[in-house]
Design an enzyme around this catalytic site. Structure first.
Site, PDB file in Angstrom:
ATOM      1  N   HIS A 296      20.839   5.445  69.387  1.00 25.41           N
ATOM      2  CA  HIS A 296      20.927   5.270  70.841  1.00 25.41           C
ATOM      3  C   HIS A 296      21.400   3.877  71.275  1.00 25.41           C
ATOM      4  O   HIS A 296      22.478   3.717  71.842  1.00 25.41           O
ATOM      5  CB  HIS A 296      19.553   5.507  71.480  1.00 25.41           C
ATOM      6  CG  HIS A 296      18.887   6.789  71.113  1.00 25.41           C
ATOM      7  ND1 HIS A 296      19.277   8.030  71.598  1.00 25.41           N
ATOM      8  CD2 HIS A 296      17.818   7.035  70.316  1.00 25.41           C
ATOM      9  CE1 HIS A 296      18.474   8.966  71.127  1.00 25.41           C
ATOM     10  NE2 HIS A 296      17.577   8.400  70.338  1.00 25.41           N
TER      11      HIS A 296
HETATM   12  O1  RIB Z   1      15.277   7.860  74.244  1.00 21.57           O
HETATM   13  C1  RIB Z   1      15.780   6.889  73.365  1.00 21.57           C
HETATM   14  C2  RIB Z   1      15.396   5.514  73.819  1.00 21.57           C
HETATM   15  O2  RIB Z   1      13.972   5.392  73.825  1.00 21.57           O
HETATM   16  C3  RIB Z   1      15.883   4.407  72.863  1.00 21.57           C
HETATM   17  O3  RIB Z   1      16.117   3.235  73.600  1.00 21.57           O
HETATM   18  C4  RIB Z   1      14.727   4.218  71.941  1.00 21.57           C
HETATM   19  O4  RIB Z   1      14.689   2.907  71.375  1.00 21.57           O
HETATM   20  C5  RIB Z   1      13.579   4.385  72.895  1.00 21.57           C
HETATM   21  O5  RIB Z   1      13.383   3.140  73.581  1.00 21.57           O
END
Ligand code: RIB
Ligand code: CA
Length: 313
Positions: A243
């Site tokens: 992500h």
């Molecule tokens: O949903 C994914 C996000 O939530 C990413 O930033 C992960 O690190 C968590 O913070």
């Protein structure tokens, strides 16, 4: 390309860690003015420590790390140890950090930086819940117009939620903060699950990090080996969605990503859909566009960039 001055706001988390490493490996494009920790994946006492561990792994102990909010603006903190492990960086054995945590509160650092740098020259890069950003905007409304851009990881539309059927974790943890940020008028680039779920840590990609043979490359592979087990089991995918590095990769090479400039609003009242990013992808409403909502990426180009840059540390 001129160097972009940024503040990384983060809740490390293995994917946050890779994003921080990518930023610190790219000084020609990115000048990290500071890293502000927020509660999210794990409590603040761990996210601030983890941010310092990552800076030391990168060989950058002079980076300024600040601690911010311990929990959302409303309600109680929801964390994600089931994904990231009990300390948030499970995988490699990483030593306790020796570099200092800054005495200044993260909120005041964000405010002071935006007031002291020339207007329109600082980009905010939130990788976790938006609590620190929204709290700074509420405490010092004059800084809002000084922000160059916000490039954040959060939200979901066609990919639906990962913490509820409707909501992505970063937005779900603090919907009020997200609503403040998305209504602030600052230009926003959103990396939602719609795009991050196309950036999967497949075995060849993780092995490429390991094959760097460096402390950073091996630690990154070990972090991702741990991080991916939850999503692989949940989605049956060939890797976990990476992500947060999408935010930093966009700053380095925006051509890797594509999306639409649309209206995005946050659900802040319904218990059923709390934290949903309601993205008007098809322009059905007359609500003004406020966000560049990404939907696709060149995944091979993304991982090639990551591998090349991590190899520099
Ligand atoms: O949903 C994914 C996000 O939530 C990413 O930033 C992960 O690190 C968590 O913070
Ligand atoms: Ca994160």
């Amino acid at each position: 390309m001129s160097t972009r001055k940024i503040i990384i706001d983060t809740d490390p988390g293995q994917d946050d860690a890779v994003a921080i490493l990518l930023a610190l490996a790219s000084p020609e494009e990115i000048d990290v003015l500071g890293i502000t920790a927020v509660a999210g994946n794990v409590p603040l006492s761990l996210t601030e420590k983890n941010a310092r561990k990552i800076c030391e792994l990168a060989g950058k102990p002079d980076v300024k790390v600040f601690a911010g909010c311990k929990g959302p603006m409303n309600g109680t903190l929801v964390t994600a140890e089931h994904v990231h492990g009990d300390n948030g960086l499970n995988g490699p054995d990483m030593p306790e950090p020796t570099m200092p945590l800054q005495d200044q509160d993260a909120i005041d650092f964000i405010i002071d930086t935006l007031r002291s740098e020339p207007a329109g020259t600082v980009t905010l890069c939130p990788l976790g819940p938006l609590t620190n950003i929204a709290t700074a905007f509420e405490k010092a409304p004059d800084i809002v117009e000084k922000v160059q851009e916000i490039v954040l990881m959060g939200g979901a539309y066609f990919e639906v939620g990962n913490v509820t059927p409707a909501a992505e974790f970063n937005i779900y943890v603090d919907p009020k903060a997200a609503d403040i940020v998305f209504k602030s008028g600052v230009g926003i680039v959103v990396m939602p699950l719609d795009v991050t779920h196309k950036a999967l840590t497949t075995k060849p990609r993780v092995d490429a990090f390991r094959a760097l043979g460096t402390e950073t490359g091996i630690a990154t592979a070990e972090m991702l080996d741990f991080f991916e087990r939850y999503d692989v089991e949940k989605y049956g995918s060939k890797g976990a969605p990476l992500h947060d590095p999408c935010v930093i990769a966009y700053l380095i090479n925006p051509e890797l990503f594509s999306g639409r400039h649309i209206n995005v609003e946050i659900e802040t009242t319904s218990p059923l859909t709390m934290g949903m990013t309601v993205a008007d992808w098809w322009g059905i409403t007359d609500r003004p566009a406020n966000a560049m909502f990404m939907g696709d990426l060149d995944a091979d180009g993304f991982f090639d960039l990551l591998t090349e840059r991590l190899g520099r540390l």
